[in-house]
Design a protein around this motif. Structure first.
Motif, PDB file in Angstrom:
ATOM      1  N   THR A  55       2.679 -11.677   1.072  1.00 36.32           N
ATOM      2  CA  THR A  55       2.753 -10.540   0.111  1.00 36.32           C
ATOM      3  C   THR A  55       1.558 -10.734  -0.983  1.00 36.32           C
ATOM      4  OG1 THR A  55       5.077 -10.930   0.169  1.00 36.32           O
ATOM      5  CG2 THR A  55       4.444 -10.034  -1.792  1.00 36.32           C
ATOM      6  N   ASP A  75       5.340  -0.998  -0.919  1.00 32.23           N
ATOM      7  CA  ASP A  75       4.741  -2.294  -1.118  1.00 32.23           C
ATOM      8  C   ASP A  75       3.667  -2.508  -0.296  1.00 32.23           C
ATOM      9  OD1 ASP A  75       7.016  -3.091  -2.608  1.00 32.23           O
ATOM     10  OD2 ASP A  75       8.310  -2.386  -0.849  1.00 32.23           O
ATOM     11  N   LYS A 100      -0.301  -4.696  -4.946  1.00 33.36           N
ATOM     12  CA  LYS A 100       0.137  -4.467  -3.575  1.00 33.36           C
ATOM     13  C   LYS A 100      -0.465  -5.446  -2.524  1.00 33.36           C
ATOM     14  CE  LYS A 100       1.676  -0.532  -5.296  1.00 33.36           C
ATOM     15  NZ  LYS A 100       2.896  -0.264  -5.498  1.00 33.36           N
ATOM     16  N   ILE A 152       5.222 -10.326   3.905  1.00 29.21           N
ATOM     17  CA  ILE A 152       6.089  -9.117   3.903  1.00 29.21           C
ATOM     18  C   ILE A 152       6.108  -8.527   5.230  1.00 29.21           C
ATOM     19  CG2 ILE A 152       3.938  -8.000   3.091  1.00 29.21           C
ATOM     20  CD1 ILE A 152       5.681  -6.211   1.214  1.00 29.21           C
ATOM     21  N   LYS A 188       9.445  -6.462   5.278  1.00 34.32           N
ATOM     22  CA  LYS A 188      10.695  -7.045   4.440  1.00 34.32           C
ATOM     23  C   LYS A 188      12.010  -7.128   5.058  1.00 34.32           C
ATOM     24  CE  LYS A 188      10.709  -4.896   0.325  1.00 34.32           C
ATOM     25  NZ  LYS A 188      10.626  -4.013  -0.528  1.00 34.32           N
ATOM     26  N   GLU A 204       8.309   1.874   2.429  1.00 35.25           N
ATOM     27  CA  GLU A 204       7.834   0.610   1.968  1.00 35.25           C
ATOM     28  C   GLU A 204       6.046   0.541   2.303  1.00 35.25           C
ATOM     29  OE1 GLU A 204       8.928   0.018   5.898  1.00 35.25           O
ATOM     30  OE2 GLU A 204      10.073   0.725   4.127  1.00 35.25           O
TER      31      GLU A 204
END
Length: 268
Positions: free
Chosen positions: A46, A168, A200, A20, A81, A91
């Protein structure tokens, strides 16, 4: 190469987890004389918790703030991302070491502040803030003010605020360093529980080898200034049992000792 590092690299070859956050050739200089970071390349999968660990002054917090968009790198880029970071973004949420609470605002207002900045209506943001205040164990303290709270409670408010914006990626800068050992251990246990619930991605700066091994899926060891990636270790600690058993797990103890051997030459 140590067994723990070999294990991580062998696993990485077949790892299909989509990163991520990508850190690409990041360097940072302060003025003309201080080189804080040199050519840092990292990916953050992630849903994993990655700790940044290393001697004082190695650039851990600098790297975290660059990922957050709070500092500009001298060279390189951070991609989150799929988009290059040019500043703070929704994010990512940052949990500061010094709490960074508004002293004139209640716990509820502080926890809801990120949502207030996003323009969320009062009823919705307070409902969300109350949920996360409860999640971090502060139910009943919504109308208190920061000066009425212990350091540990103020840190919980900061964590609730970060969780409330539903970012995120959570970026945590030594969030438990200002509390006593008893509360620190409780926070560590709570963070593992919250991570399972919230799913998360966490990037966590710490000076504590024990804390990094206890919490982390991956540990990035940075060298003394200028900070560079020295090693990446995956602890492979079974965290399914009671917290006290985790700290007595041979894999936990062996990894703590291995990292200490790697860092002790840099100790003051």
């Amino acid at each position: 190469m140590t067994a723990a590092v070999r294990m991580l690299r062998e696993t990485t070859k077949s790892d299909t987890a989509q990163p991520i956050v990508e850190v690409r050739h990041i360097s940072k200089r302060y003025g003309s004389s201080v080189e804080a970071l040199r050519d840092i390349n990292l990916t953050f999968p992630t849903g994993q918790l990655t700790s940044l660990l290393g001697p004082s002054g190695c650039g851990k917090t600098t790297l975290l703030k660059i990922i957050a968009g709070l500092l500009e790198p001298t060279g390189g880029e951070v991609v989150v991302k799929g988009k290059t970071v040019t500043g703070p973004g929704p994010e990512r949420a940052f949990v500061f070491q010094d709490f960074a609470l508004m002293p004139w605002a209640s716990v509820l207002r502080n926890a809801a502040f990120g949502l207030e900045l996003q323009g969320i209506d009062k009823k919705k943001r307070e409902e969300t803030a109350r949920h996360y205040i409860n999640q971090v164990g502060l139910s009943g303290f919504e109308n208190r003010y920061p000066h009425e709270l212990s350091g540990g409670m103020r840190q919980r408010v900061g964590l609730a605020r970060a969780l409330a914006v539903n970012a995120d990626v959570l970026l945590l800068d030594e969030p438990f360093s200002a509390v006593d050992e008893q509360n620190r251990r409780k926070f560590q246990e709570d963070l593992l529980r919250l991570r399972e619930v919230e799913r998360k991605t966490l990037i966590f700066v710490t000076h504590s080898i024990e804390e990094a091994v206890y919490l982390s899926d991956r540990i990035v060891l940075l060298s003394p200034r200028p900070g560079r990636v020295s090693e990446i270790i995956e602890p492979h600690v079974d965290r399914s049992g009671p917290p006290d058993l985790i700290r007595r797990n041979p894999a936990y103890l062996d990894t703590v000792e291995e990292i200490w051997h790697g860092l002790r030459d840099y100790a003051d």
